[in-house]
Design a protein around this motif. Sequence first.
Motif, mmCIF file in Angstrom:
data_model
loop_
_atom_site.group_PDB
_atom_site.id
_atom_site.type_symbol
_atom_site.label_atom_id
_atom_site.label_comp_id
_atom_site.label_asym_id
_atom_site.label_seq_id
_atom_site.Cartn_x
_atom_site.Cartn_y
_atom_site.Cartn_z
ATOM 1 N N TYR A 113 0.825 -1.206 0.000
ATOM 2 C CA TYR A 113 0.000 0.000 0.000
ATOM 3 C C TYR A 113 0.865 1.264 0.000
ATOM 4 C CZ TYR A 113 -2.680 3.679 2.393
ATOM 5 O OH TYR A 113 -3.236 4.868 2.780
ATOM 6 N N THR A 114 1.900 1.271 0.842
ATOM 7 C CA THR A 114 2.787 2.433 0.914
ATOM 8 C C THR A 114 3.494 2.681 -0.409
ATOM 9 O OG1 THR A 114 3.146 2.003 3.269
ATOM 10 C CG2 THR A 114 4.736 3.446 2.166
ATOM 11 N N ALA A 115 3.905 1.599 -1.084
ATOM 12 C CA ALA A 115 4.607 1.736 -2.359
ATOM 13 C C ALA A 115 3.653 2.007 -3.525
ATOM 14 C CB ALA A 115 5.420 0.469 -2.630
ATOM 15 N N TYR A 116 2.388 1.635 -3.384
ATOM 16 C CA TYR A 116 1.412 1.775 -4.475
ATOM 17 C C TYR A 116 0.911 3.209 -4.618
ATOM 18 C CZ TYR A 116 -2.822 0.784 -7.231
ATOM 19 O OH TYR A 116 -3.803 0.771 -8.194
ATOM 20 N N LEU A 117 0.735 3.912 -3.503
ATOM 21 C CA LEU A 117 0.134 5.246 -3.546
ATOM 22 C C LEU A 117 0.896 6.222 -4.435
ATOM 23 C CD1 LEU A 117 -2.219 6.955 -2.422
ATOM 24 C CD2 LEU A 117 -0.681 7.658 -0.573
ATOM 25 N N PRO A 118 2.242 6.297 -4.362
ATOM 26 C CA PRO A 118 2.941 7.240 -5.249
ATOM 27 C C PRO A 118 2.782 6.910 -6.724
ATOM 28 C CG PRO A 118 4.365 6.562 -3.445
ATOM 29 C CD PRO A 118 3.168 5.659 -3.421
ATOM 30 N N ASP A 119 2.502 5.656 -7.073
ATOM 31 C CA ASP A 119 2.276 5.299 -8.460
ATOM 32 C C ASP A 119 0.877 5.688 -8.904
ATOM 33 O OD1 ASP A 119 3.691 3.487 -10.664
ATOM 34 O OD2 ASP A 119 1.559 3.003 -10.695
ATOM 35 N N LEU A 120 -0.052 5.682 -7.959
ATOM 36 C CA LEU A 120 -1.443 6.011 -8.264
ATOM 37 C C LEU A 120 -1.646 7.512 -8.409
ATOM 38 C CD1 LEU A 120 -4.396 4.906 -8.505
ATOM 39 C CD2 LEU A 120 -4.578 5.307 -6.035
ATOM 40 N N LEU A 121 -0.967 8.299 -7.570
ATOM 41 C CA LEU A 121 -1.166 9.747 -7.547
ATOM 42 C C LEU A 121 0.054 10.475 -8.096
ATOM 43 C CD1 LEU A 121 -2.753 10.295 -4.004
ATOM 44 C CD2 LEU A 121 -3.933 10.064 -6.203
ATOM 45 N N SER A 122 -0.197 11.610 -8.696
ATOM 46 C CA SER A 122 0.903 12.472 -9.126
ATOM 47 C C SER A 122 1.579 13.087 -7.915
ATOM 48 C CB SER A 122 0.374 13.583 -10.034
ATOM 49 O OG SER A 122 -0.442 14.474 -9.284
ATOM 50 N N SER A 123 2.777 13.595 -8.123
ATOM 51 C CA SER A 123 3.529 14.198 -7.017
ATOM 52 C C SER A 123 2.759 15.345 -6.377
ATOM 53 C CB SER A 123 4.887 14.692 -7.529
ATOM 54 O OG SER A 123 5.615 15.313 -6.510
ATOM 55 N N ALA A 124 2.064 16.148 -7.196
ATOM 56 C CA ALA A 124 1.315 17.289 -6.667
ATOM 57 C C ALA A 124 0.127 16.859 -5.823
ATOM 58 C CB ALA A 124 0.843 18.179 -7.822
ATOM 59 N N ASP A 125 -0.422 15.691 -6.093
ATOM 60 C CA ASP A 125 -1.602 15.214 -5.375
ATOM 61 C C ASP A 125 -1.253 14.403 -4.132
ATOM 62 O OD1 ASP A 125 -3.595 16.336 -6.946
ATOM 63 O OD2 ASP A 125 -3.622 14.652 -8.351
ATOM 64 N N GLN A 126 -0.008 13.998 -3.983
ATOM 65 C CA GLN A 126 0.338 13.121 -2.877
ATOM 66 C C GLN A 126 0.132 13.738 -1.494
ATOM 67 O OE1 GLN A 126 4.250 11.458 -3.631
ATOM 68 N NE2 GLN A 126 3.596 10.702 -5.647
ATOM 69 N N PRO A 127 0.460 15.027 -1.248
ATOM 70 C CA PRO A 127 0.185 15.585 0.078
ATOM 71 C C PRO A 127 -1.297 15.524 0.450
ATOM 72 C CG PRO A 127 1.718 16.986 -1.106
ATOM 73 C CD PRO A 127 1.228 15.979 -2.089
ATOM 74 N N GLU A 128 -2.170 15.887 -0.484
ATOM 75 C CA GLU A 128 -3.607 15.805 -0.210
ATOM 76 C C GLU A 128 -4.031 14.355 0.017
ATOM 77 O OE1 GLU A 128 -7.984 16.699 -2.229
ATOM 78 O OE2 GLU A 128 -6.154 17.349 -3.271
ATOM 79 N N GLY A 129 -3.500 13.441 -0.791
ATOM 80 C CA GLY A 129 -3.842 12.041 -0.635
ATOM 81 C C GLY A 129 -3.420 11.499 0.720
ATOM 82 N N ASN A 130 -2.203 11.832 1.155
ATOM 83 C CA ASN A 130 -1.733 11.389 2.469
ATOM 84 C C ASN A 130 -2.620 11.918 3.581
ATOM 85 O OD1 ASN A 130 0.548 9.846 1.729
ATOM 86 N ND2 ASN A 130 1.728 11.700 1.371
ATOM 87 N N ALA A 131 -2.953 13.213 3.517
ATOM 88 C CA ALA A 131 -3.772 13.816 4.562
ATOM 89 C C ALA A 131 -5.153 13.178 4.621
ATOM 90 C CB ALA A 131 -3.897 15.322 4.325
ATOM 91 N N LYS A 132 -5.753 12.933 3.465
ATOM 92 C CA LYS A 132 -7.092 12.338 3.444
ATOM 93 C C LYS A 132 -7.064 10.901 3.952
ATOM 94 C CE LYS A 132 -9.838 14.995 0.176
ATOM 95 N NZ LYS A 132 -9.164 16.258 0.420
ATOM 96 N N LEU A 133 -6.056 10.139 3.567
ATOM 97 C CA LEU A 133 -5.979 8.756 4.014
ATOM 98 C C LEU A 133 -5.731 8.670 5.512
ATOM 99 C CD1 LEU A 133 -3.996 7.284 1.017
ATOM 100 C CD2 LEU A 133 -6.262 6.545 1.739
#
Length: 438
Positions: free
Chosen positions: A130-150
């Motif tokens: 899961y930790t390794a999959y998220l950066p492949d799913l989201l762009s670099s710009a979206d990762q901070p928002e994705g981390n916060a929401k998760l």
Amino acid sequence: MTPDERRRSLLRRHRDFRLLWCGETAGKFGASVTGVAMPLIAVSELHASTFQIGLLSAAAWAPWLVMGLPAGVWVDRLPRRTVMLAAAAVSLVLFTAVPAAAWAGRLSTGLLLAVALLTGTAAVFFQTAYTAYLPDLLSSADQPEGNAKLHGSASAAQIVGLGSGGLLAQLAGAANGMLANAATFLVSLLCLGRIRHRETPAARDGRGGDRALRREIGEGLRLVARDRWLRTLTLYGATSNMALMGYQSILVAFLVREVGLAPGTVGALVAAAGSGGVLGAFAARRVAARVGTARAMILFELGLPALALLIPLTGTGAGVLCYAVGGFGVSAGVVAGNVIKSGFQQHYCPPELLGRITASAAILNYGTIPVGALLAGVLGTAVGLRPAMWITTAGVPLAALVLLLSPVGRVRDLPTVRRPADPAPAPAPAPGSTAATA
């Protein structure tokens, strides 16, 4: 992507992230139910000793010590979504076995330990993938928002799950409460199965077998051991998790046996304390943007968790507020720190090595958790539950001294530029001989 699209929430504009978010949130809810239900089964139905309760908590995390490093390599070799699907399916079957055994009159402490070990092994693979999959799913710009929401939704699910775990145990029996966890893994399976995104295939170098496995494990360990930022965060995670699991592993026994609370009240109280995680996830990015990521991490990991020292003062009546306030501060600080740490790792670590780096760090981060649980069980048996709570909760803010006295304590921000992949090692007869620990 247009500016208007960028301003829309990830949950509205990114279907695959929404499915991942739903599946992960469901899994966190179920895990929280188990976190209350499993010790309550041991306390109320099997009359387990304090040491056995600590051993049960240790069993859930012990697989990180054995499987953590090879799991990181396998996750980097395999499709990560497939790994998550397999881990969720295994957990679904195992958690269903607990109420089934109770109905058949075959429930025992040994069975609970076996389920904890096997579901813990599945969790090693799921969390690493899961930790390794998220950066492949989201762009670099979206990762901070994705981390916060998760992290925010995970905290909210934890609140509901902890409260539900105690309530279900009181109304239907602790063993039956495990059915809620089994159902959440079914939801996770359905959500993960519907994700359309196909991740970037793992790079292959044509070499396999045990020698390649040892070599790739060594790559992850070297990256963590030689990099001052990764090394510092790993050492902090190890000391912090040992203290956190120390008091958490005997918390249910403390609240039921020492304070005298009913199971439903325990669940509600633990849920109220866990609500701090929602605040921490909400505040992490905002505080980090204002004061810097490194300074924010010190604030969240040292300042707020100092409230843990209120927890041993918990008593009946208004005394339960001591746990509510102390637990709230710990939860807020830990979740906020995790949001910042997740964003840093995803930007800083080479994507092709993220699984190995995650697992190499986790072998210490999570490997000390069973140690903390066992120590707490021994302390609770030797000196009593309340003195054991004083000793273990004191370790929570003390662990943050690792950050304060490290390079993290001397800068405003953690690095934002990706570190280069470790250069190829010099030829050596034993590729696995460089597996140093941080």
